[in-house]
Design a protein around this motif. Structure first.
Motif, PDB file in Angstrom:
ATOM      1  N   GLU A 313     -20.470   3.853  -4.315  1.00  0.00           N
ATOM      2  CA  GLU A 313     -20.338   5.104  -5.063  1.00  0.00           C
ATOM      3  C   GLU A 313     -20.867   4.935  -6.490  1.00  0.00           C
ATOM      4  N   ALA A 314     -20.680   3.748  -7.064  1.00  0.00           N
ATOM      5  CA  ALA A 314     -21.227   3.477  -8.399  1.00  0.00           C
ATOM      6  C   ALA A 314     -22.745   3.597  -8.376  1.00  0.00           C
ATOM      7  N   SER A 315     -23.377   3.034  -7.337  1.00  0.00           N
ATOM      8  CA  SER A 315     -24.834   3.152  -7.190  1.00  0.00           C
ATOM      9  C   SER A 315     -25.257   4.606  -7.082  1.00  0.00           C
ATOM     10  N   ALA A 316     -24.510   5.370  -6.295  1.00  0.00           N
ATOM     11  CA  ALA A 316     -24.846   6.777  -6.103  1.00  0.00           C
ATOM     12  C   ALA A 316     -24.740   7.558  -7.413  1.00  0.00           C
ATOM     13  N   ARG A 317     -23.716   7.249  -8.225  1.00  0.00           N
ATOM     14  CA  ARG A 317     -23.560   7.950  -9.502  1.00  0.00           C
ATOM     15  C   ARG A 317     -24.664   7.578 -10.477  1.00  0.00           C
ATOM     16  N   ILE A 318     -25.073   6.320 -10.491  1.00  0.00           N
ATOM     17  CA  ILE A 318     -26.198   5.921 -11.355  1.00  0.00           C
ATOM     18  C   ILE A 318     -27.456   6.664 -10.933  1.00  0.00           C
ATOM     19  N   THR A 319     -27.671   6.771  -9.629  1.00  0.00           N
ATOM     20  CA  THR A 319     -28.828   7.515  -9.129  1.00  0.00           C
ATOM     21  C   THR A 319     -28.782   8.963  -9.591  1.00  0.00           C
ATOM     22  N   GLU A 320     -27.607   9.565  -9.471  1.00  0.00           N
ATOM     23  CA  GLU A 320     -27.440  10.974  -9.846  1.00  0.00           C
ATOM     24  C   GLU A 320     -27.748  11.191 -11.324  1.00  0.00           C
ATOM     25  N   ILE A 321     -27.234  10.297 -12.187  1.00  0.00           N
ATOM     26  CA  ILE A 321     -27.478  10.442 -13.622  1.00  0.00           C
ATOM     27  C   ILE A 321     -28.941  10.175 -13.944  1.00  0.00           C
ATOM     28  N   THR A 322     -29.541   9.231 -13.237  1.00  0.00           N
ATOM     29  CA  THR A 322     -30.949   8.900 -13.467  1.00  0.00           C
ATOM     30  C   THR A 322     -31.864  10.086 -13.190  1.00  0.00           C
ATOM     31  N   LEU A 323     -31.580  10.802 -12.118  1.00  0.00           N
ATOM     32  CA  LEU A 323     -32.461  11.882 -11.667  1.00  0.00           C
ATOM     33  C   LEU A 323     -32.143  13.230 -12.297  1.00  0.00           C
ATOM     34  N   ASN A 324     -30.971  13.362 -12.898  1.00  0.00           N
ATOM     35  CA  ASN A 324     -30.538  14.659 -13.436  1.00  0.00           C
ATOM     36  C   ASN A 324     -30.411  14.546 -14.963  1.00  0.00           C
ATOM     37  N   SER A 325     -31.474  14.896 -15.663  1.00  0.00           N
ATOM     38  CA  SER A 325     -31.471  14.752 -17.122  1.00  0.00           C
ATOM     39  C   SER A 325     -30.465  15.683 -17.793  1.00  0.00           C
ATOM     40  N   ASP A 326     -30.217  16.857 -17.204  1.00  0.00           N
ATOM     41  CA  ASP A 326     -29.225  17.774 -17.776  1.00  0.00           C
ATOM     42  C   ASP A 326     -27.823  17.181 -17.674  1.00  0.00           C
ATOM     43  N   LEU A 327     -27.522  16.561 -16.539  1.00  0.00           N
ATOM     44  CA  LEU A 327     -26.225  15.908 -16.369  1.00  0.00           C
ATOM     45  C   LEU A 327     -26.065  14.781 -17.382  1.00  0.00           C
ATOM     46  N   HIS A 328     -27.097  13.975 -17.518  1.00  0.00           N
ATOM     47  CA  HIS A 328     -27.033  12.867 -18.478  1.00  0.00           C
ATOM     48  C   HIS A 328     -26.823  13.385 -19.899  1.00  0.00           C
ATOM     49  N   ALA A 329     -27.512  14.431 -20.266  1.00  0.00           N
ATOM     50  CA  ALA A 329     -27.380  14.996 -21.609  1.00  0.00           C
ATOM     51  C   ALA A 329     -25.972  15.533 -21.843  1.00  0.00           C
ATOM     52  N   ARG A 330     -25.393  16.169 -20.828  1.00  0.00           N
ATOM     53  CA  ARG A 330     -24.044  16.725 -20.968  1.00  0.00           C
ATOM     54  C   ARG A 330     -23.010  15.615 -21.133  1.00  0.00           C
ATOM     55  N   LEU A 331     -23.092  14.580 -20.302  1.00  0.00           N
ATOM     56  CA  LEU A 331     -22.151  13.467 -20.402  1.00  0.00           C
ATOM     57  C   LEU A 331     -22.282  12.764 -21.756  1.00  0.00           C
ATOM     58  N   SER A 332     -23.517  12.559 -22.188  1.00  0.00           N
ATOM     59  CA  SER A 332     -23.774  11.889 -23.468  1.00  0.00           C
ATOM     60  C   SER A 332     -23.234  12.693 -24.643  1.00  0.00           C
ATOM     61  N   HIS A 333     -23.335  14.003 -24.547  1.00  0.00           N
ATOM     62  CA  HIS A 333     -22.843  14.880 -25.611  1.00  0.00           C
ATOM     63  C   HIS A 333     -21.316  14.869 -25.667  1.00  0.00           C
TER      64      HIS A 333
END
Length: 381
Positions: A313-333
């Protein structure tokens, strides 16, 4: 302890720190703005960080008598020095004691006698503090706490230091580490031991890279007995990831490493809390950790990172954040604001002060176990 002492001092109190005489690190540069007392023990075990002896306790007792402390706060329930100081404080000087547990006990058949020893030697502690719900549960089981308060107070960081980078600071940090600007980068920080599980990070990230069909970068910071295994695992998955293994680094360099990375992973299942997670989120780096660990008190699932139940599941979440720049930006904010709201030293130090006051009030005039000793001490003047 350093930052707690600084914050107590800023709030108008006078902290004194008792610590080991760490002989390999001499000469000391104790230019701290608070008092530091280094106790030299006749028994010294470098590998176990133990330094203790009658002379060190006599010196501690002399300092207690001279200063007249109001409360003692020990920061380990496993340290022989901390346990000895707690018993000296409560049993001889009649100064109430608060004990913070920062760790999870290693439950094995061979450690059961240690649990009973800890129960006996910590019975004079007035109040206990655990850094997470997971540690609180473990502390209750370990010490069979009955009649003593057990508070949960998290660790803290200074958000003015651990902060998100400016664009140029991030670019400079990535250049320093040789990370291409467009390369998604995963960070792991911790001691290279079986319990910390840093050696599984290359496999987890390599699986994410395969799922994302993108080459990922990994930065690993730390050292320890499994250093060669960590490097072997990095080489094993070199077809999918580029791994940079760094040793111990100082705080300013570590902050730049956070600035250079995109997501942090805390792979330990027995993590008591994770300062790494706090520092990373304060720097705007989302964190992935395990639900069963103390990281669950730090990471807001789906808001500042993700809590997972398995390496897959950790691998899957890293994949999800890698491919979804909007998700990454929201989490980072979200991450820095979450840390500032719940884990700043201003907030945590005030909680600890409230515990000190409650402990002093509860202990005042209530302990009758050492009346004869106190009478003898009074007669001696």
């Amino acid at each position: 302890m350093h930052e707690l002492a600084l914050n107590l001092q800023r709030m108008g109190h006078e902290p004194h720190v008792f610590t080991h005489d760490y002989r390999p690190f001499k000469p000391y540069s104790d230019d701290f703005p608070y008092h530091v007392h280094r106790l030299k023990g006749a028994i010294y075990l470098k590998s176990a960080h133990i330094s203790l002896g009658p002379g060190s306790l006599l010196e501690a007792n002399r300092i207690f008598k001279k200063i007249g402390f109001d409360i003692t706060h020990i920061h380990s329930i496993y340290s022989p020095l901390a346990i000895a100081i707690a018993n000296l404080s409560r049993g001889i000087r009649d100064v109430p004691v608060v004990a913070t547990n920062h760790s999870l006990f290693s439950w094995r058949l061979s450690t059961i006698p240690i649990a009973y020893m800890l129960r006996y030697f910590l019975k004079r502690v007035d109040a206990f503090v655990a850094v997470s719900r997971r540690v609180a549960e473990d502390t209750r089981r370990l010490l069979n706490i009955n009649g003593h308060p057990l508070y949960i107070v998290p660790n803290a960081v200074d958000p003015s230091f651990w902060r998100p980078p400016e664009a140029e600071e991030r670019a400079r940090a990535r250049r320093m580490l040789g990370i291409p600007e467009d390369r998604f980068t995963v960070l792991a920080v911790g001691r290279f031991t079986k319990r910390k599980r840093i050696h599984v990070v290359p496999r987890i990230v390599a699986e994410a890279a395969k799922r994302a069909a993108k080459r990922l970068h990994v930065v690993i910071v730390g050292d320890g007995p499994l250093a060669e295994l960590v490097k072997d695992e990095a080489r094993k998955y070199s077809n999918y990831i580029d791994v940079k293994v760094l040793g111990f680094v100082e705080r300013p360099q570590l902050r730049e490493i956070y600035w250079a990375t995109d997501v942090a992973i805390v792979p330990a299942r027995l993590e008591a809390f994770s300062i790494t997670a706090l520092e990373a989120m304060a720097c705007g780096v989302p964190v992935i950790g395990f639900k069963e660990s103390g990281v669950s008190d730090v990471v807001a699932d789906g808001i500042t990172g993700f809590l997972v139940e398995s390496d897959e599941e950790a691998s899957a979440r890293i994949t999800e954040i890698t491919l979804n720049s909007d998700l990454h930006a929201r989490l980072s904010h979200n991450a820095p604001a979450h840390v500032a709201s719940h884990f700043s030293w201003e907030k945590v130090a005030r909680s600890i002060l409230e515990i000190y006051r409650a402990t002093i009030d509860a202990a005042s005039g209530s302990d009758k176990r050492y009346l004869l000793y106190r009478l003898w001490r009074w007669i001696r003047g």
